[in-house]
Design an enzyme around this catalytic site. Sequence first.
Site, PDB file in Angstrom:
ATOM      1  CE  LYS A 220      -4.412  -1.801   1.394  1.00  0.00           C
ATOM      2  NZ  LYS A 220      -5.455  -1.986   2.397  1.00  0.00           N
ATOM      3  NE  ARG A 254      -7.587  -8.235   0.808  1.00  0.00           N
ATOM      4  CZ  ARG A 254      -7.150  -7.413  -0.135  1.00  0.00           C
ATOM      5  NH1 ARG A 254      -6.142  -6.599   0.104  1.00  0.00           N
ATOM      6  NH2 ARG A 254      -7.726  -7.387  -1.321  1.00  0.00           N
TER       7      ARG A 254
END
Length: 285
Positions: A220, A254
């Site tokens: 991210k 995740r």
Amino acid sequence: MHILNAGSHTIDLATPCVMGIVNVTADSFFDGGRLDVDAAIDHARRMLDDGARIIDVGGESTRPGARAVDAEEELRRVLPVVAALARDGACVSIDTMKPAVMRAALDSGAAIINDVRALQAPGALDVAAASNAAVCLMHMQGEPATMQHAPAYRDAVTEVRTFLARRAAACVDAGIGRDRIVIDPGFGFGKTVAHNVELLRGLDAFAALGYAVLVGLSRKSMLGAIAGRDVDERLAASVAAALAAAVRGARILRVHDVAATVDALAVWNAIEPWPAVQMREQAQQ
Ligand code: 7PJ
């Protein structure tokens, strides 16, 4: 008890486990996604070989500014992948905001509903409650298209935790057992880099709610901001972030990079005890 019940799967969360990401999309931010169903299935099977405990299948990108996809198109993308992996015996999670997609994916064998809107869409909670699937409730401030324009919190940890506690309580009220509920602060979903860091540092406060905690930090932009790296150069930063989360009580990680994350967890596992996060048992409802 450190157990997540997800459909016919019982997942032992005494140590953290890895959820591999499979995007059946045209515009995901890291791996670009795969609109080719066979390629998506192959990719998922490799992740399972690498040690993923869960595969998260998504057909609509939620990255800022991504194009919305209608339910029919989303189903055309995800259902063959969900069905094939479920037939293999894998624990499959469906990453969707749409109740119709949730229901069809469950019918095709999905065992977890992963919803970035925390089952707030009309009908979503009913679909989950009518099943024996697990649910992942994620926090998002605003809407995907605009959520990164001006995220603001008085106290990010308190506000996000309060929201997740309320959504989890709504699930329990609807008849979903605590052993089926996962919470997720939603890194990057209406949060500045400083908010994300605050939430990661304060993750034990989420684990203390007594539900399994999932984090999605893989590749991210907050990691890009911290490490000064483009998205395809964020493997080391992603593994470091995953470990930092696991140490603070996250039990499902995740990730895109399953093998590297599984190795890092194995090394940590051999050396340090994981914090004993208290998952509440059903009897305590
Ligand atoms: C997340 C997610 C996350 C959960 C995405 C990406 C963007 N679901 N779906 N948590 N992120 N539960 O893959 O980076 O953080 S889409």
